[in-house]
Design a protein around this motif. Structure first.
Motif, PDB file in Angstrom:
ATOM      1  N   PHE A 135     -10.024  44.463  61.973  1.00 29.92           N
ATOM      2  CA  PHE A 135     -10.713  43.433  61.205  1.00 29.92           C
ATOM      3  C   PHE A 135     -10.007  43.175  59.878  1.00 29.92           C
ATOM      4  O   PHE A 135      -9.962  42.043  59.401  1.00 29.92           O
ATOM      5  N   ALA A 136      -9.430  44.230  59.295  1.00 25.62           N
ATOM      6  CA  ALA A 136      -8.698  44.046  58.034  1.00 25.62           C
ATOM      7  C   ALA A 136      -7.535  43.093  58.270  1.00 25.62           C
ATOM      8  O   ALA A 136      -7.315  42.147  57.513  1.00 25.62           O
ATOM      9  N   ARG A 137      -6.802  43.284  59.374  1.00 25.77           N
ATOM     10  CA  ARG A 137      -5.654  42.400  59.669  1.00 25.77           C
ATOM     11  C   ARG A 137      -6.103  40.963  59.861  1.00 25.77           C
ATOM     12  O   ARG A 137      -5.499  40.036  59.360  1.00 25.77           O
ATOM     13  N   ARG A 138      -7.189  40.784  60.645  1.00 27.80           N
ATOM     14  CA  ARG A 138      -7.693  39.430  60.891  1.00 27.80           C
ATOM     15  C   ARG A 138      -8.054  38.755  59.567  1.00 27.80           C
ATOM     16  O   ARG A 138      -7.799  37.591  59.345  1.00 27.80           O
ATOM     17  N   PHE A 139      -8.682  39.542  58.692  1.00 25.35           N
ATOM     18  CA  PHE A 139      -9.116  39.017  57.400  1.00 25.35           C
ATOM     19  C   PHE A 139      -7.919  38.494  56.603  1.00 25.35           C
ATOM     20  O   PHE A 139      -7.946  37.368  56.100  1.00 25.35           O
ATOM     21  N   TYR A 140      -6.854  39.291  56.516  1.00 27.67           N
ATOM     22  CA  TYR A 140      -5.685  38.869  55.732  1.00 27.67           C
ATOM     23  C   TYR A 140      -5.047  37.630  56.342  1.00 27.67           C
ATOM     24  O   TYR A 140      -4.631  36.718  55.645  1.00 27.67           O
ATOM     25  N   HIS A 141      -5.009  37.604  57.670  1.00 29.08           N
ATOM     26  CA  HIS A 141      -4.432  36.462  58.363  1.00 29.08           C
ATOM     27  C   HIS A 141      -5.203  35.192  57.998  1.00 29.08           C
ATOM     28  O   HIS A 141      -4.635  34.175  57.619  1.00 29.08           O
ATOM     29  N   SER A 208     -18.750  51.322  53.461  1.00 29.90           N
ATOM     30  CA  SER A 208     -19.205  51.309  54.838  1.00 29.90           C
ATOM     31  C   SER A 208     -18.620  50.053  55.476  1.00 29.90           C
ATOM     32  O   SER A 208     -18.100  49.178  54.787  1.00 29.90           O
ATOM     33  N   PHE A 209     -18.715  49.976  56.785  1.00 28.32           N
ATOM     34  CA  PHE A 209     -18.159  48.820  57.483  1.00 28.32           C
ATOM     35  C   PHE A 209     -18.848  47.537  57.002  1.00 28.32           C
ATOM     36  O   PHE A 209     -18.221  46.524  56.752  1.00 28.32           O
ATOM     37  N   TRP A 210     -20.138  47.619  56.822  1.00 21.01           N
ATOM     38  CA  TRP A 210     -20.939  46.472  56.406  1.00 21.01           C
ATOM     39  C   TRP A 210     -20.527  46.010  55.007  1.00 21.01           C
ATOM     40  O   TRP A 210     -20.374  44.824  54.738  1.00 21.01           O
ATOM     41  N   LYS A 211     -20.323  46.979  54.110  1.00 20.55           N
ATOM     42  CA  LYS A 211     -19.919  46.666  52.738  1.00 20.55           C
ATOM     43  C   LYS A 211     -18.553  45.971  52.737  1.00 20.55           C
ATOM     44  O   LYS A 211     -18.326  45.012  52.005  1.00 20.55           O
ATOM     45  N   LEU A 212     -17.668  46.472  53.618  1.00 17.44           N
ATOM     46  CA  LEU A 212     -16.337  45.871  53.724  1.00 17.44           C
ATOM     47  C   LEU A 212     -16.426  44.443  54.256  1.00 17.44           C
ATOM     48  O   LEU A 212     -15.720  43.551  53.802  1.00 17.44           O
ATOM     49  N   PHE A 213     -17.327  44.255  55.224  1.00 18.56           N
ATOM     50  CA  PHE A 213     -17.502  42.928  55.820  1.00 18.56           C
ATOM     51  C   PHE A 213     -17.964  41.936  54.750  1.00 18.56           C
ATOM     52  O   PHE A 213     -17.425  40.844  54.605  1.00 18.56           O
ATOM     53  N   LEU A 214     -18.953  42.372  53.951  1.00 16.87           N
ATOM     54  CA  LEU A 214     -19.451  41.505  52.888  1.00 16.87           C
ATOM     55  C   LEU A 214     -18.355  41.216  51.864  1.00 16.87           C
ATOM     56  O   LEU A 214     -18.239  40.109  51.343  1.00 16.87           O
ATOM     57  N   TYR A 215     -17.531  42.225  51.608  1.00 14.16           N
ATOM     58  CA  TYR A 215     -16.430  42.078  50.654  1.00 14.16           C
ATOM     59  C   TYR A 215     -15.428  41.041  51.168  1.00 14.16           C
ATOM     60  O   TYR A 215     -14.903  40.230  50.412  1.00 14.16           O
TER      61      TYR A 215
END
Ligand code: UDP
Ligand code: MG
Length: 313
Positions: A135-141, A208-215
Protein backbone atom coordinates in the motif's frame (compact mmCIF):
# COMPACT_ATOMS: atom_id res chain seq x y z
CA UNK A 1 28.42 26.80 13.82
CA UNK A 2 25.49 25.63 15.93
CA UNK A 3 23.56 22.51 15.02
CA UNK A 4 20.10 21.84 16.44
CA UNK A 5 18.98 18.24 16.58
CA UNK A 6 15.24 17.84 16.95
CA UNK A 7 13.56 14.66 18.16
CA UNK A 8 9.78 14.11 18.39
CA UNK A 9 9.04 11.67 21.20
CA UNK A 10 5.86 9.83 22.00
CA UNK A 11 6.20 7.12 24.64
CA UNK A 12 9.92 6.73 24.11
CA UNK A 13 11.12 6.29 27.71
CA UNK A 14 13.04 3.15 26.76
CA UNK A 15 14.55 4.41 23.53
CA UNK A 16 15.60 7.91 24.64
CA UNK A 17 18.64 6.89 26.75
CA UNK A 18 20.03 4.86 23.80
CA UNK A 19 19.49 7.77 21.46
CA UNK A 20 21.10 10.24 23.83
CA UNK A 21 24.15 8.06 24.25
CA UNK A 22 24.50 7.57 20.49
CA UNK A 23 24.10 11.30 19.79
CA UNK A 24 26.66 12.26 22.45
CA UNK A 25 29.11 9.86 20.87
CA UNK A 26 28.53 11.04 17.30
CA UNK A 27 28.62 14.73 18.21
CA UNK A 28 31.70 14.11 20.35
CA UNK A 29 33.41 12.92 17.17
CA UNK A 30 32.56 16.23 15.46
CA UNK A 31 34.08 18.70 17.94
CA UNK A 32 34.08 21.50 15.37
CA UNK A 33 30.30 21.92 15.85
CA UNK A 34 28.33 23.13 18.84
CA UNK A 35 24.99 21.48 19.20
CA UNK A 36 21.70 21.62 21.05
CA UNK A 37 19.26 18.77 21.42
CA UNK A 38 15.58 19.64 21.25
CA UNK A 39 13.38 16.91 22.67
CA UNK A 40 9.67 17.33 22.07
CA UNK A 41 7.43 15.28 24.32
CA UNK A 42 4.26 14.76 22.31
CA UNK A 43 1.90 14.01 25.20
CA UNK A 44 3.53 10.72 26.18
CA UNK A 45 1.69 8.59 28.70
CA UNK A 46 4.82 6.91 30.02
CA UNK A 47 7.83 8.43 31.78
CA UNK A 48 9.29 10.10 28.68
CA UNK A 49 8.98 13.58 30.22
CA UNK A 50 10.80 12.69 33.42
CA UNK A 51 13.54 10.96 31.40
CA UNK A 52 13.90 14.21 29.43
CA UNK A 53 14.00 16.29 32.59
CA UNK A 54 16.71 14.10 34.10
CA UNK A 55 18.75 14.46 30.95
CA UNK A 56 18.22 18.22 30.83
CA UNK A 57 19.32 18.54 34.46
CA UNK A 58 22.65 16.94 33.59
CA UNK A 59 23.21 18.44 30.17
CA UNK A 60 22.42 22.06 29.44
CA UNK A 61 22.48 21.48 25.69
CA UNK A 62 19.10 19.82 26.08
CA UNK A 63 15.96 21.83 25.47
CA UNK A 64 12.82 19.90 26.22
CA UNK A 65 9.35 20.95 25.17
CA UNK A 66 6.33 19.14 26.51
CA UNK A 67 2.90 19.31 24.86
CA UNK A 68 -0.35 19.42 26.79
CA UNK A 69 -1.53 16.27 24.96
CA UNK A 70 -0.63 14.13 21.95
CA UNK A 71 -0.69 16.38 18.89
CA UNK A 72 1.04 13.99 16.49
CA UNK A 73 4.51 13.71 15.04
CA UNK A 74 3.95 16.48 12.50
CA UNK A 75 3.17 19.02 15.21
CA UNK A 76 6.10 17.78 17.31
CA UNK A 77 8.48 18.24 14.38
CA UNK A 78 7.16 21.74 13.75
CA UNK A 79 7.62 22.67 17.43
CA UNK A 80 11.19 21.38 17.28
CA UNK A 81 11.97 23.35 14.13
CA UNK A 82 10.39 26.49 15.62
CA UNK A 83 12.52 26.18 18.75
CA UNK A 84 15.76 25.40 16.91
CA UNK A 85 18.36 28.14 17.02
CA UNK A 86 20.98 26.35 14.94
CA UNK A 87 22.47 27.29 11.58
CA UNK A 88 21.71 23.73 10.60
CA UNK A 89 18.79 21.74 11.92
CA UNK A 90 18.53 17.97 12.00
CA UNK A 91 15.34 15.95 12.46
CA UNK A 92 15.44 12.39 13.70
CA UNK A 93 13.23 9.80 15.38
CA UNK A 94 13.79 8.74 18.94
CA UNK A 95 13.82 5.01 18.24
CA UNK A 96 17.21 4.83 16.44
CA UNK A 97 15.55 3.88 13.16
CA UNK A 98 17.23 7.03 11.88
CA UNK A 99 20.83 6.05 12.61
CA UNK A 100 22.76 8.92 14.26
CA UNK A 101 25.92 7.42 12.77
CA UNK A 102 24.89 8.92 9.41
CA UNK A 103 25.02 12.45 10.82
CA UNK A 104 28.75 13.16 10.23
CA UNK A 105 28.36 12.28 6.55
CA UNK A 106 25.31 14.52 6.37
CA UNK A 107 27.20 17.41 7.97
CA UNK A 108 30.07 16.94 5.55
CA UNK A 109 27.72 17.21 2.60
CA UNK A 110 26.25 20.47 3.90
CA UNK A 111 29.75 21.75 4.67
CA UNK A 112 30.83 21.11 1.08
CA UNK A 113 27.99 23.38 -0.08
CA UNK A 114 26.70 20.89 -2.66
CA UNK A 115 23.24 20.72 -1.08
CA UNK A 116 20.93 22.63 1.25
CA UNK A 117 19.21 19.53 2.52
CA UNK A 118 20.63 16.11 3.17
CA UNK A 119 17.71 13.74 3.37
CA UNK A 120 17.50 9.99 3.73
CA UNK A 121 15.48 7.23 2.22
CA UNK A 122 15.12 3.60 3.09
CA UNK A 123 15.99 1.32 0.25
CA UNK A 124 14.42 -1.74 1.79
CA UNK A 125 11.32 -2.25 3.80
CA UNK A 126 12.74 -5.20 5.68
CA UNK A 127 10.83 -6.10 8.80
CA UNK A 128 7.65 -4.49 7.52
CA UNK A 129 4.50 -6.49 6.76
CA UNK A 130 4.31 -7.01 2.94
CA UNK A 131 0.76 -5.65 2.78
CA UNK A 132 1.94 -2.39 4.36
CA UNK A 133 4.79 -2.12 1.84
CA UNK A 134 2.38 -2.78 -1.01
CA UNK A 135 0.00 0.00 0.00
CA UNK A 136 2.92 2.35 0.68
CA UNK A 137 4.15 1.82 -2.91
CA UNK A 138 0.69 2.38 -4.37
CA UNK A 139 0.38 5.56 -2.34
CA UNK A 140 3.65 7.03 -3.65
CA UNK A 141 2.74 6.07 -7.19
CA UNK A 142 -0.65 7.75 -6.89
CA UNK A 143 0.49 10.94 -5.22
CA UNK A 144 3.41 11.45 -7.58
CA UNK A 145 1.23 11.13 -10.63
CA UNK A 146 -0.99 13.94 -9.48
CA UNK A 147 1.27 16.48 -7.81
CA UNK A 148 3.93 18.76 -9.26
CA UNK A 149 6.38 17.96 -6.47
CA UNK A 150 8.07 14.60 -6.27
CA UNK A 151 7.55 12.70 -3.05
CA UNK A 152 10.27 10.11 -2.90
CA UNK A 153 9.28 6.54 -2.06
CA UNK A 154 10.83 5.48 1.22
CA UNK A 155 11.82 9.03 2.16
CA UNK A 156 12.22 9.39 5.91
CA UNK A 157 11.77 12.54 7.91
CA UNK A 158 15.43 12.03 8.95
CA UNK A 159 17.29 14.99 7.44
CA UNK A 160 19.60 17.90 8.12
CA UNK A 161 18.67 21.29 6.69
CA UNK A 162 20.27 24.70 6.45
CA UNK A 163 18.61 27.74 8.03
CA UNK A 164 16.88 29.06 4.87
CA UNK A 165 15.16 25.70 4.40
CA UNK A 166 13.98 25.63 8.01
CA UNK A 167 12.65 29.18 7.71
CA UNK A 168 10.79 28.23 4.55
CA UNK A 169 9.18 25.26 6.29
CA UNK A 170 8.21 27.39 9.28
CA UNK A 171 6.42 29.76 6.91
CA UNK A 172 3.97 26.96 6.15
CA UNK A 173 1.87 26.90 9.31
CA UNK A 174 -0.97 24.82 7.85
CA UNK A 175 -2.51 22.65 10.51
CA UNK A 176 -3.14 19.69 8.19
CA UNK A 177 0.53 18.90 7.90
CA UNK A 178 2.05 16.33 5.63
CA UNK A 179 5.76 16.82 6.06
CA UNK A 180 6.93 14.64 3.21
CA UNK A 181 4.98 16.91 0.89
CA UNK A 182 6.03 20.10 2.64
CA UNK A 183 9.71 19.14 2.46
CA UNK A 184 9.34 18.47 -1.26
CA UNK A 185 7.27 21.60 -1.85
CA UNK A 186 9.81 24.08 -0.40
CA UNK A 187 12.39 22.89 -2.92
CA UNK A 188 16.13 23.61 -2.45
CA UNK A 189 18.96 21.32 -3.47
CA UNK A 190 18.51 17.94 -1.81
CA UNK A 191 21.01 15.16 -1.58
CA UNK A 192 19.61 11.73 -0.78
CA UNK A 193 21.44 9.20 1.32
CA UNK A 194 20.18 5.66 1.30
CA UNK A 195 20.16 3.09 4.02
CA UNK A 196 18.61 -0.24 4.86
CA UNK A 197 15.61 -0.26 7.15
CA UNK A 198 16.55 -0.69 10.79
CA UNK A 199 14.08 -1.98 13.35
CA UNK A 200 13.34 0.22 16.33
CA UNK A 201 15.56 -0.31 19.35
CA UNK A 202 12.86 -0.38 22.03
CA UNK A 203 9.17 0.34 22.52
CA UNK A 204 6.74 -0.08 19.65
CA UNK A 205 5.59 1.77 16.56
CA UNK A 206 2.73 4.22 16.96
CA UNK A 207 1.51 3.68 13.43
CA UNK A 208 -1.34 1.26 13.09
CA UNK A 209 -2.46 0.33 9.60
CA UNK A 210 -5.55 2.51 9.99
CA UNK A 211 -3.50 5.51 11.15
CA UNK A 212 -1.22 5.08 8.14
CA UNK A 213 -4.21 4.87 5.82
CA UNK A 214 -5.61 8.12 7.20
CA UNK A 215 -2.16 9.69 6.87
CA UNK A 216 -2.05 8.64 3.22
CA UNK A 217 -5.47 10.22 2.56
CA UNK A 218 -4.24 13.31 4.38
CA UNK A 219 -1.20 13.42 2.12
CA UNK A 220 -3.25 13.14 -1.03
CA UNK A 221 -5.86 15.70 0.00
CA UNK A 222 -3.20 18.14 1.27
CA UNK A 223 -1.12 18.05 -1.86
CA UNK A 224 -3.42 17.55 -4.77
CA UNK A 225 -6.93 18.49 -5.75
CA UNK A 226 -6.96 15.77 -8.41
CA UNK A 227 -9.67 13.70 -6.66
CA UNK A 228 -12.07 16.60 -7.21
CA UNK A 229 -11.59 16.09 -10.92
CA UNK A 230 -12.61 12.45 -10.59
CA UNK A 231 -16.16 13.65 -9.89
CA UNK A 232 -16.17 15.74 -13.06
CA UNK A 233 -14.76 12.99 -15.26
CA UNK A 234 -16.98 10.27 -13.84
CA UNK A 235 -19.99 12.56 -14.25
CA UNK A 236 -19.10 13.27 -17.87
CA UNK A 237 -18.50 9.61 -18.57
CA UNK A 238 -21.80 8.45 -17.06
CA UNK A 239 -23.75 11.15 -18.90
CA UNK A 240 -22.13 10.02 -22.13
CA UNK A 241 -22.87 6.38 -21.28
CA UNK A 242 -26.50 7.24 -20.54
CA UNK A 243 -26.83 9.06 -23.86
CA UNK A 244 -25.37 6.12 -25.80
CA UNK A 245 -27.68 3.71 -23.98
CA UNK A 246 -30.68 5.92 -24.70
CA UNK A 247 -29.81 6.01 -28.36
CA UNK A 248 -29.36 2.25 -28.46
CA UNK A 249 -32.65 1.69 -26.67
CA UNK A 250 -34.47 4.03 -28.99
CA UNK A 251 -33.23 2.29 -32.12
CA UNK A 252 -33.86 -1.10 -30.53
CA UNK A 253 -37.44 -0.07 -29.70
CA UNK A 254 -38.09 1.24 -33.19
CA UNK A 255 -36.70 -1.87 -34.89
CA UNK A 256 -38.55 -4.31 -32.67
CA UNK A 257 -41.66 -2.16 -32.32
CA UNK A 258 -41.76 -2.45 -28.53
CA UNK A 259 -43.41 0.48 -26.83
CA UNK A 260 -43.99 -1.21 -23.51
CA UNK A 261 -43.22 1.28 -20.70
CA UNK A 262 -42.53 -1.42 -18.10
CA UNK A 263 -39.67 -3.00 -20.07
CA UNK A 264 -37.26 -0.25 -19.08
CA UNK A 265 -37.79 -0.62 -15.36
CA UNK A 266 -34.75 -2.74 -14.30
CA UNK A 267 -32.30 -0.72 -16.38
CA UNK A 268 -33.82 2.50 -15.07
CA UNK A 269 -33.40 1.34 -11.50
CA UNK A 270 -29.81 0.24 -11.96
CA UNK A 271 -28.96 3.54 -13.64
CA UNK A 272 -30.49 5.48 -10.82
CA UNK A 273 -28.60 3.49 -8.21
CA UNK A 274 -25.38 3.86 -10.17
CA UNK A 275 -25.80 7.60 -10.50
CA UNK A 276 -26.82 7.92 -6.85
CA UNK A 277 -23.61 6.15 -5.85
CA UNK A 278 -21.53 8.39 -8.08
CA UNK A 279 -23.14 11.52 -6.69
CA UNK A 280 -22.55 10.39 -3.12
CA UNK A 281 -18.93 9.62 -3.91
CA UNK A 282 -18.43 13.04 -5.47
CA UNK A 283 -20.06 14.68 -2.46
CA UNK A 284 -17.77 12.70 -0.17
CA UNK A 285 -14.69 13.91 -2.02
CA UNK A 286 -15.90 17.51 -1.94
CA UNK A 287 -16.71 17.07 1.75
CA UNK A 288 -13.18 15.89 2.42
CA UNK A 289 -11.75 19.10 0.99
CA UNK A 290 -14.37 21.22 2.67
CA UNK A 291 -13.53 19.66 6.03
CA UNK A 292 -9.85 20.42 5.50
CA UNK A 293 -10.69 24.02 4.60
CA UNK A 294 -12.82 24.27 7.72
CA UNK A 295 -9.99 23.06 9.92
CA UNK A 296 -7.52 25.46 8.30
CA UNK A 297 -9.88 28.40 8.56
CA UNK A 298 -10.17 27.91 12.30
CA UNK A 299 -6.39 28.45 12.37
CA UNK A 300 -5.89 26.88 15.72
CA UNK A 301 -2.34 26.56 16.99
CA UNK A 302 -0.61 23.36 15.89
CA UNK A 303 0.17 22.41 19.48
CA UNK A 304 -0.01 23.71 23.05
CA UNK A 305 3.12 23.70 25.16
CA UNK A 306 2.46 22.73 28.77
CA UNK A 307 6.04 23.16 29.94
CA UNK A 308 9.57 23.58 28.68
CA UNK A 309 12.98 24.60 29.91
CA UNK A 310 15.02 27.40 28.29
CA UNK A 311 11.89 29.27 27.27
CA UNK A 312 13.43 32.71 27.58
CA UNK A 313 16.98 32.41 26.37
N1 UDP B 1 5.89 10.23 17.35
C1 UDP B 1 5.39 11.41 17.90
N2 UDP B 1 4.02 11.54 18.02
C2 UDP B 1 3.15 10.57 17.63
C3 UDP B 1 3.68 9.40 17.03
C4 UDP B 1 5.04 9.26 16.90
O1 UDP B 1 6.12 12.29 18.27
O2 UDP B 1 1.94 10.75 17.79
C5 UDP B 1 7.37 10.08 17.21
C6 UDP B 1 7.92 8.81 17.84
O3 UDP B 1 8.23 8.99 19.20
C7 UDP B 1 9.17 8.56 17.01
C8 UDP B 1 8.77 9.09 15.64
O4 UDP B 1 7.66 9.97 15.84
O5 UDP B 1 10.27 9.31 17.48
C9 UDP B 1 8.40 7.98 14.68
O6 UDP B 1 7.38 7.17 15.24
P1 UDP B 1 7.36 5.59 15.06
O7 UDP B 1 8.72 5.04 15.33
O8 UDP B 1 6.24 5.10 15.89
O9 UDP B 1 7.00 5.47 13.53
P2 UDP B 1 7.65 4.45 12.45
O10 UDP B 1 9.15 4.55 12.60
O11 UDP B 1 7.14 3.11 12.82
O12 UDP B 1 7.17 4.97 11.13
MG1 MG C 1 10.17 4.27 14.22
Amino acid sequence: MLISLTVPCYNEEEALPFLYEALCKVMGDCPQYDYELILVNDGSTDKTLSVMKDMAAKDDRIHYISFSRNFGKEAAMYAGLAAAKGDWVGLLDADMQDPPSLLPEMFQTLESGEADIVATRRVSRKGEPPIRSFFARRFYHLINRHTDVEIVDGARDFRVMTRPVVDAILKMPECQRFSKGIFAWVGFRTKWLEYENIERIAGETKWSFWKLFLYAIEGIVSFTTAPLKIATYVGLLTSFGAFVYLLYYFIHAIINRIWDKVAGYPSLLSFMLFLGGMILMALGIIGEYLAKTYLEVKSRPLYIIAEENKKDD
